[in-house]
Design an enzyme around this catalytic site. Structure first.
Site, PDB file in Angstrom:
ATOM      1  N   PRO A  79     -56.023  33.459 112.620  1.00 58.31           N
ATOM      2  CA  PRO A  79     -56.363  32.367 113.615  1.00 58.31           C
ATOM      3  C   PRO A  79     -57.393  32.668 114.521  1.00 58.31           C
ATOM      4  O   PRO A  79     -58.202  31.809 115.120  1.00 58.31           O
ATOM      5  CB  PRO A  79     -54.984  32.166 113.893  1.00 58.31           C
ATOM      6  CG  PRO A  79     -54.225  33.260 114.260  1.00 58.31           C
ATOM      7  CD  PRO A  79     -54.629  34.040 112.988  1.00 58.31           C
ATOM      8  N   THR A 133     -61.594  34.819 102.223  1.00 59.84           N
ATOM      9  CA  THR A 133     -62.066  35.993 101.985  1.00 59.84           C
ATOM     10  C   THR A 133     -62.899  36.214 100.586  1.00 59.84           C
ATOM     11  O   THR A 133     -62.667  35.656  99.725  1.00 59.84           O
ATOM     12  CB  THR A 133     -61.294  36.899 102.515  1.00 59.84           C
ATOM     13  OG1 THR A 133     -60.343  36.898 101.465  1.00 59.84           O
ATOM     14  CG2 THR A 133     -60.399  36.898 103.807  1.00 59.84           C
ATOM     15  N   PHE A 144     -66.711  27.501 101.759  1.00 55.49           N
ATOM     16  CA  PHE A 144     -66.193  26.124 101.940  1.00 55.49           C
ATOM     17  C   PHE A 144     -67.196  25.136 102.234  1.00 55.49           C
ATOM     18  O   PHE A 144     -66.764  23.890 102.385  1.00 55.49           O
ATOM     19  CB  PHE A 144     -65.230  26.374 103.066  1.00 55.49           C
ATOM     20  CG  PHE A 144     -63.916  26.971 102.612  1.00 55.49           C
ATOM     21  CD1 PHE A 144     -62.980  26.480 101.719  1.00 55.49           C
ATOM     22  CD2 PHE A 144     -63.585  28.262 103.147  1.00 55.49           C
ATOM     23  CE1 PHE A 144     -61.863  27.085 101.264  1.00 55.49           C
ATOM     24  CE2 PHE A 144     -62.202  28.794 102.768  1.00 55.49           C
ATOM     25  CZ  PHE A 144     -61.446  28.099 101.935  1.00 55.49           C
ATOM     26  N   HIS A 161     -76.918  36.231 106.944  1.00 51.95           N
ATOM     27  CA  HIS A 161     -75.682  36.013 107.379  1.00 51.95           C
ATOM     28  C   HIS A 161     -75.540  36.739 108.816  1.00 51.95           C
ATOM     29  O   HIS A 161     -76.631  37.609 109.125  1.00 51.95           O
ATOM     30  CB  HIS A 161     -74.391  36.585 106.657  1.00 51.95           C
ATOM     31  CG  HIS A 161     -73.878  35.564 105.676  1.00 51.95           C
ATOM     32  ND1 HIS A 161     -74.614  35.536 104.571  1.00 51.95           N
ATOM     33  CD2 HIS A 161     -72.939  34.586 105.621  1.00 51.95           C
ATOM     34  CE1 HIS A 161     -73.923  34.409 103.582  1.00 51.95           C
ATOM     35  NE2 HIS A 161     -73.006  33.938 104.510  1.00 51.95           N
ATOM     36  N   HIS A 162     -74.591  36.381 109.718  1.00 51.41           N
ATOM     37  CA  HIS A 162     -74.404  37.216 111.001  1.00 51.41           C
ATOM     38  C   HIS A 162     -74.304  38.824 110.849  1.00 51.41           C
ATOM     39  O   HIS A 162     -73.831  39.203 109.828  1.00 51.41           O
ATOM     40  CB  HIS A 162     -73.410  36.447 111.706  1.00 51.41           C
ATOM     41  CG  HIS A 162     -72.110  36.527 110.932  1.00 51.41           C
ATOM     42  ND1 HIS A 162     -70.970  37.529 110.993  1.00 51.41           N
ATOM     43  CD2 HIS A 162     -71.427  35.643 110.093  1.00 51.41           C
ATOM     44  CE1 HIS A 162     -69.966  37.401 110.283  1.00 51.41           C
ATOM     45  NE2 HIS A 162     -70.441  36.051 109.646  1.00 51.41           N
ATOM     46  N   LYS A 178     -70.821  40.406 109.400  1.00 51.70           N
ATOM     47  CA  LYS A 178     -70.459  40.202 108.099  1.00 51.70           C
ATOM     48  C   LYS A 178     -70.258  41.629 107.681  1.00 51.70           C
ATOM     49  O   LYS A 178     -70.924  42.177 107.583  1.00 51.70           O
ATOM     50  CB  LYS A 178     -71.164  39.348 107.413  1.00 51.70           C
ATOM     51  CG  LYS A 178     -70.686  39.049 105.895  1.00 51.70           C
ATOM     52  CD  LYS A 178     -71.579  37.974 105.284  1.00 51.70           C
ATOM     53  CE  LYS A 178     -71.086  37.619 103.927  1.00 51.70           C
ATOM     54  NZ  LYS A 178     -69.421  37.207 103.763  1.00 51.70           N
ATOM     55  N   GLY A 220     -70.189  36.568  99.135  1.00 50.80           N
ATOM     56  CA  GLY A 220     -69.728  35.953  98.078  1.00 50.80           C
ATOM     57  C   GLY A 220     -70.338  34.932  97.437  1.00 50.80           C
ATOM     58  O   GLY A 220     -70.322  34.460  96.029  1.00 50.80           O
ATOM     59  N   THR A 221     -71.041  33.874  98.407  1.00 51.14           N
ATOM     60  CA  THR A 221     -71.686  32.897  97.831  1.00 51.14           C
ATOM     61  C   THR A 221     -72.755  33.138  96.878  1.00 51.14           C
ATOM     62  O   THR A 221     -73.076  32.826  95.992  1.00 51.14           O
ATOM     63  CB  THR A 221     -72.179  32.127  99.127  1.00 51.14           C
ATOM     64  OG1 THR A 221     -71.183  31.923  99.884  1.00 51.14           O
ATOM     65  CG2 THR A 221     -73.212  30.932  98.732  1.00 51.14           C
TER      66      THR A 221
END
EC number: 1.17.1.8
Length: 264
Positions: free
Chosen positions: A9, A98, A126, A153-154, A157, A163-164
């Site tokens: 979270p 993940t 997502f 990406h940042h 990572k 994964g994309t």
């Protein structure tokens, strides 16, 4: 009302997922699983100002005490498979954001899901726009088979390529015969200069501060090029896809890898 537990979270994605679950009338956030802060309340954590929701470090105990319908796992690649296995053991449907799952992981987890007759979703991305980008790229690859992928990406990572990017390459490979791109005598003057290889396609990973999640799929043909690009400018962009996954996973009895399988 769908009873939900969120793992991870306090991460950037996790914080957005908490907000989603607290504002959606059809969702009930019953607990969160964190790497620390056992026994505290969500609203007592530095990242949150609201939420009378208990914090656990033991996922199995959390599931036993709250009997959720769905686990939203937004932790790290090292924990994804284990968390899914614990969820299945307790009759909980996992929605996992993940990455880093191998083909063997996917096969094994699919068997577990089907043995338990439980739905599960693993989503490399997502963002609905990113899903459409992947679907459009697969369509384009039927007609233009020279393609490279650049993902950005940042710099926090952990995995590369993303994964994309891997999922995009897999979808393209379904409709494109393996083909080595570039000159047949091409050589790298510096190792890795041409990127990672997937069926002859090249995947390039960029890691920079200030980035969130970005991908461009580049196609080349005789006298023409085609670029398909998606940019997530903040992590709120992922929440419609998380909501869709939670709503759909309760209707499934197997594992679905990729939200593109839930979008017509």
């Amino acid at each position: 009302m769908t009873r939900i537990v969120i793992a991870g979270p306090r991460g950037n994605m996790g914080q957005e997922a908490v907000k989603l679950c607290l504002r959606e009338e059809s969702f009930e956030l019953v607990a969160v699983v964190d790497s620390k802060n056992d026994g505290k309340q969500l609203k007592g954590l530095q990242e949150f100002q609201q939420g009378d929701v208990p914090v656990y470090t033991d996922m199995a105990r959390c599931f036993a005490e709250h009997e959720p319908d769905v686990l939203i796992d937004l932790t790290a690649p090292a924990f994804g498979r284990k968390h899914m296995e614990v969820a299945f053991e307790h009759g909980v449907r996992p929605v996992v954001g993940t990455t880093g799952f191998s083909d063997e992981d996917i096969r094994d987890l699919t068997k577990l899901a089907e043995a338990k007759e439980l739905g599960a979703i693993i989503a490399p991305n997502f963002a609905i726009g990113a899903i459409l980008m992947m679907k459009f790229a697969q369509t384009a690859a039927r007609y233009m088979n020279d393609v490279e992928i650049i993902e950005q990406h940042h710099d926090r990572k952990l995995d590369a390529p993303s994964g994309t990017a891997v999922k995009t390459a897999q979808l393209i490979a379904e409709v494109r015969a393996p083909k080595k791109q570039g000159h047949e005598q091409e050589r790298e003057e510096m190792a890795g200069a041409r990127g990672a290889d997937f069926d002859g396609m090249k995947i390039h990973s960029v890691r920079l501060p200030g980035r969130v999640a970005h991908q461009e799929v580049l196609f080349g043909g005789v006298g023409q090029t085609l670029s398909i690009r998606h940019d997530s400018l903040n992590r709120e962009s992922f929440m419609p896809g998380v909501k869709l996954a939670v709503e759909q996973v309760v209707k499934l009895s197997t594992l679905v890898y990729g939200l593109e399988n839930l979008i017509d």
